[in-house]
Scaffold this active site. Structure first.
Site, short mmCIF file in Angstrom:
data_model
loop_
_atom_site.label_atom_id
_atom_site.label_comp_id
_atom_site.label_asym_id
_atom_site.label_seq_id
_atom_site.Cartn_x
_atom_site.Cartn_y
_atom_site.Cartn_z
N THR A 146 -8.38 -8.59 0.84
CA THR A 146 -7.49 -7.83 -0.02
C THR A 146 -6.46 -8.77 -0.63
O THR A 146 -6.17 -9.84 -0.08
CB THR A 146 -6.76 -6.73 0.76
OG1 THR A 146 -5.93 -7.35 1.76
CG2 THR A 146 -7.75 -5.80 1.44
N GLU A 201 -11.67 -2.09 -0.02
CA GLU A 201 -12.08 -1.39 1.20
C GLU A 201 -13.17 -0.34 0.98
O GLU A 201 -13.73 0.18 1.95
CB GLU A 201 -10.86 -0.72 1.84
CG GLU A 201 -9.84 -1.68 2.44
CD GLU A 201 -8.75 -2.11 1.47
OE1 GLU A 201 -7.69 -2.53 1.93
OE2 GLU A 201 -8.98 -2.02 0.24
N LYS A 237 10.67 8.57 -6.36
CA LYS A 237 11.14 9.84 -5.80
C LYS A 237 12.53 10.12 -6.34
O LYS A 237 13.50 9.49 -5.97
CB LYS A 237 11.16 9.78 -4.28
CG LYS A 237 11.33 11.13 -3.62
CD LYS A 237 10.24 11.38 -2.60
CE LYS A 237 10.37 12.78 -2.02
NZ LYS A 237 9.81 12.88 -0.68
N TRP A 274 8.45 13.82 -7.00
CA TRP A 274 7.72 12.59 -7.28
C TRP A 274 7.49 12.45 -8.78
O TRP A 274 7.06 13.37 -9.46
CB TRP A 274 6.37 12.59 -6.56
CG TRP A 274 6.48 12.31 -5.09
CD1 TRP A 274 7.62 12.11 -4.38
CD2 TRP A 274 5.41 12.21 -4.16
NE1 TRP A 274 7.33 11.88 -3.06
CE2 TRP A 274 5.97 11.93 -2.89
CE3 TRP A 274 4.02 12.31 -4.26
CZ2 TRP A 274 5.22 11.75 -1.74
CZ3 TRP A 274 3.26 12.14 -3.11
CH2 TRP A 274 3.85 11.87 -1.88
#
Length: 553
Positions: free
Chosen positions: A185, A331, A445, A450
């Site tokens: 990653t 992944e 936020k 959100w």
């Protein structure tokens, strides 16, 4: 009762064996540092790959050894994909664009025995070699004439290495769950983490990727993978294309060069291509400036980051090219979702179709997905609720290399039900179309609600004077956080903060409108081309909004 079917193991080598017998004359075209337009056939690929397998054996490489690559998209890298995995070793693709200390960590953590390196990446290897005690040799992906001068002692020439090897090699068969590839990653926090793919997961992923409602790979297509082979196996295209007999065109180190991509598309009659948004913006800008076309290109896949609406519209209106957006991660091998129109949508307007194209698509068979709230309660697919996106399936990770694979323990990425938390925040509508609204760590936020930074960014780059934009949350005395838009103007274009805010006024919900716009010369990116929000938050950690904005929720 058990079945009476054969239990053949799913082997990557079987793709190559099938291709050699059924598509032997199909062409592979590559741009390399030593040849601007190399051509050969699937038959040549198969022969040279067997020679390479023998060469690996002659070096002393053994079953399970990690073999590293620092290379671009070309035929030699493709040979490594099949020779290394087919021999029972692990093909460890390494991103040469990472910071040197990350490359150093990755090679040592994986314990690579041999590194195959492109000529253009040699300076990086020379700088790191003294810190790579377990690497026994570096093999330069070129011929003798183009071997670079180097101070390294343990250096071999790829073409010389395979030249005298036998072209006979019996591909071994073993458990399909054996590791076939590794990719680390490229997160912006902590050390990179190793994802290990199997022969089984890779073949199932290739089957899914070749489906008609995904890439529609076939022998009738000419495919240009612009997405790098060093990043999540070029989204599986080196397997799906060879499996189905497609002509393969590989851009080598020129994957970011609009002029080269246009020339390859036109002269090789490319019908399908895949890449990240920054690549397509570069190509579209080149086409606009040069007046040239990409007449054969019927569709492109966009992934790696949310696709701005402007890319979709420019491809369709100017070049009659359809954009298919997908979503995935290192992944997830990476395929998770893919755009496609469903029955009953034949009468949709262009605007409605574009709306769907800006989403990340529907789930591909083999990947289950769900969205959950902060208490892990599953949320409805209604296009309104949004929460943490979790996935599971046969090509989704269950653990990182060298870390715990026990659910609940530190370092294990899955819960006790086998769900992998992607770190994305998403919503899914009633038709199954998923849309990423943010990364969990990037969501803004504000006042308990959100705000999607991705929505702000996509709206901003549709402004004709904005080349690129990023939205981050910054401290606000009343609302805790409010959106700050950081933008890069196009060359020779002018736009003020008030101009951009007025432009966005009818494109975003009032609560999502940024409270300020700051212009910079360039934005920071990760090694895979994504916006580096961590670096931006650091750079603007002391930022204060000019005046409290009188905004009402």
């Amino acid at each position: 009762m058990q079945s009476l079917m054969m239990n053949s193991q799913l082997m990557i080598s079987n793709i190559l064996k099938h291709a050699e017998k059924n598509y032997s004359k199909r062409e592979i075209v590559s741009v390399t540092a030593d040849n601007p337009r190399h051509r050969y056939t699937y038959q040549d690929l198969a022969v040279r790959t067997r020679k390479l397998a023998n060469a690996l054996e002659s070096l002393g490489a053994k079953f399970g050894d990690r073999i590293g690559t620092l290379a671009w998209n070309d035929y030699r890298h493709l040979e490594l994909y099949y020779a290394v995995s087919g021999s029972g070793m692990v093909c460890h693709t390494i991103n040469p664009k990472l910071f040197p200390e990350q490359v150093n960590y990755i090679i040592n953590h994986a314990e690579d025995r041999f590194i195959f390196v492109d000529v253009l990446v040699m300076p990086l290897v020379e700088a790191l070699a003294a810190h790579l005690p377990k690497v026994e040799a570096f093999i330069v992906l070129t011929n003798k004439v183009n071997m670079p001068q180097t101070t390294l002692e343990n250096v071999l020439c790829y073409e010389e290495l395979i030249a005298d090897q036998s072209s006979d090699f019996e591909w071994p068969e073993f458990d399909e769950n054996t590791a076939s590839g590794m990719c680390y990653t490229s997160g912006t926090t902590g050390n990179p983490k190793g994802v290990v793919y199997s022969h089984r997961s890779t073949l199932l992923h290739a089957y899914a990727g070749a489906l008609p409602d995904v890439t529609n790979a076939s022998g009738r297509e000419t495919v240009l993978p612009v997405v790098p082979m060093f990043h999540v196996n070029a989204w599986g295209l080196p397997y799906a294309t060879i499996m189905t007999g497609a002509k393969l065109v590989m851009p080598g180190p020129k994957m970011g060069d609009g002029e080269t991509l246009q020339d390859l598309i036109e002269t090789e009659n490319v019908t399908f291509s895949s890449g990240v948004p920054t690549i397509w913006l570069a190509l579209l800008d080149y086409l606009d400036k040069s007046g040239k076309k990409v007449t054969s290109l019927s569709r492109v896949t966009v992934g790696g980051a949310a696709c701005p609406r402007a890319i979709i519209v420019r491809f369709k209106d100017n070049h009659d090219t359809m954009v298919y957006q997908g979503w995935g991660m290192t992944e997830t091998s990476p395929l998770g979702t893919f755009f496609g129109l469903q029955p009953g949508m034949e009468d949709y307007t262009d605007e409605q179709i574009t709306d769907l194209q800006t989403m990340q698509g529907r789930g591909v068979f083999g990947v289950e997905m769900r969205i959950v709230d902060e208490d892990n309660n599953e949320l409805p697919w209604d296009g309104v609720a949004f929460g943490a996106l979790k996935v599971r399936g046969p090509w989704v990770i269950r653990g990182y290399y060298g870390m715990s694979q026990t659910p609940g323990e530190e370092g294990c990425p899955v819960d006790d039900k086998g769900w992998f938390d992607t770190g994305d925040v998403a919503t899914i509508n009633a038709d199954g179309y998923m849309q990423i609204t943010d990364r969990t760590k990037d969501v803004i936020k504000s006042g308990g609600e959100w705000v999607s930074s991705i929505d702000i960014e996509n709206a901003a780059v549709s402004h004709p004077h904005i080349a690129e934009a990023a939205a981050i949350g910054r401290y606000h005395p009343k609302w805790t956080e409010r959106p700050l838009l950081i933008a890069v103007r196009k060359a020779d274009r002018e736009a003020s903060s008030s101009d951009i805010l007025k432009f966005l006024a009818d494109k975003l919900h009032k609560w999502s409108l940024p409270d300020d716009v700051v212009f910079v010369d360039e934005l920071p990116h990760t090694a895979t081309g994504k916006l580096n929000k961590l670096a931006l938050r650091k750079a603007f950690e002391d930022y204060e909004f000019p005046e409290p904005v009188n905004i009402q929720k």
